[in-house]
Design an enzyme around this catalytic site. Sequence first.
Site, PDB file in Angstrom:
ATOM      1  N   SER A 252       0.832  -1.195   0.000  1.00 33.68           N
ATOM      2  CA  SER A 252       0.000   0.000   0.000  1.00 33.68           C
ATOM      3  C   SER A 252       0.867   1.244   0.000  1.00 33.68           C
ATOM      4  CB  SER A 252      -0.911   0.026   1.240  1.00 33.68           C
ATOM      5  OG  SER A 252      -1.803  -1.066   1.245  1.00 33.68           O
ATOM      6  N   SER A 290      -2.926  -3.810  -3.173  1.00 30.57           N
ATOM      7  CA  SER A 290      -2.334  -2.549  -2.730  1.00 30.57           C
ATOM      8  C   SER A 290      -3.416  -1.528  -2.409  1.00 30.57           C
ATOM      9  CB  SER A 290      -1.407  -1.995  -3.813  1.00 30.57           C
ATOM     10  OG  SER A 290      -0.642  -0.917  -3.326  1.00 30.57           O
ATOM     11  N   ASP A 292      -3.984   2.137  -2.084  1.00 34.23           N
ATOM     12  CA  ASP A 292      -3.303   3.377  -2.466  1.00 34.23           C
ATOM     13  C   ASP A 292      -4.268   4.552  -2.336  1.00 34.23           C
ATOM     14  OD1 ASP A 292      -0.885   1.955  -3.265  1.00 34.23           O
ATOM     15  OD2 ASP A 292      -2.096   1.233  -4.932  1.00 34.23           O
TER      16      ASP A 292
END
Length: 377
Positions: A252, A290, A292
């Site tokens: 992340s 991830s 983000d």
Amino acid sequence: MKKIFTCFFILFTVQFAGAQHKKRARDYGLHFGVISPGKLNTITDVAGVKVGHVTLIKGDSIRTGVTAILPYDGNIFQNKVPAGIFVGNGFGKLAGSTQVIELGNIETPIVLTNTLNVAAGMEGAIRYTLGQKGNEKIQSVNALVGETNDGFLNDIRGTHVTKDDVITAIKNAGTSVEEGAVGAGTGTVCFGYKGGIGTASRLLPKSLGGYTVGVLVQTNFGGVLQIDGVPVGKELGKFEFSNQLMNNVDGSCMMIVATDAPLDSRNLQRLAKRAFMGLAKTGGIASNGSGDYVIAFSTAASVRVPNQSKQLQQVQLLQNEDTSPLFLATIEATEEAIINSLFAGVTIVGKSGHKVEALPLDKVIPILKKYNAIKSE
């Protein structure tokens, strides 16, 4: 026994912290983009912004911490800060985000920590806010807490960050921003190397408004590393489809964007989107696992939202046509902040003996010189 442990911990922390003072990317001759950085080249170049860390390094398995970002000194709940949020890939836990999206402002310090300590981050931010003078009667607080998963190096299931750690990070926040394996970046991994906290800023010329944009990142993601356009990950043979990282590209990245430009939540959301373009310039791929996220806020006193309703609020806002320089500044500062987090990295051994190496600058600098990103002496 308690005194002996305390002395050991302090000694260990001091020795570790001393290793953090490394050269930043610009110290090697790298220059990202075309806009000049602010005086410190940190998010705190935006006047009023402060950053605080609490770093937890204990035994052989605790490698975690908390980072707090304050938009300004004072009671943020009583004079809220306009903000926008952009979700690049939503595999994560950004607590409090829906209210920010709905109302367009934040009312507590921003807290970053690890995935399983988001609750502690919320409790700390809430307790801090409730304890501020003037907030004695409030009964609802929207704490904004982001995270990345540091479970490779850290005993994340132990949930070692406490609400007191969060409050300490907030109260100790200042304008000097330490980078690398500190605070919320203590146990993170980026492009297969030691990631962490990174920051950078951009100062627009007076002809473009003279505004400042600052970015702070918590890097914990994968991809094919690029530094100022140079395919460093490919040259090193370490990228998402290489043998070393075939099963380790998820992670992340939390990106915090601050500006003193008078923007409302709509244009701050537009600003937040550009930070994701800065992440892409470093080779990040926003993989399936991830999370983000970008939080962008304005520190301009003229656009703060008073908690007590005045029915009508008159503000002066930057027009759409004047936002493009801020967009470019955000892209450049985000790219540099991510690279700074890697340049500040130190090799760390953590949970189960897992080891993450620092970015090998002895190999990276010659690659950058090969591609003329750094001029050879």
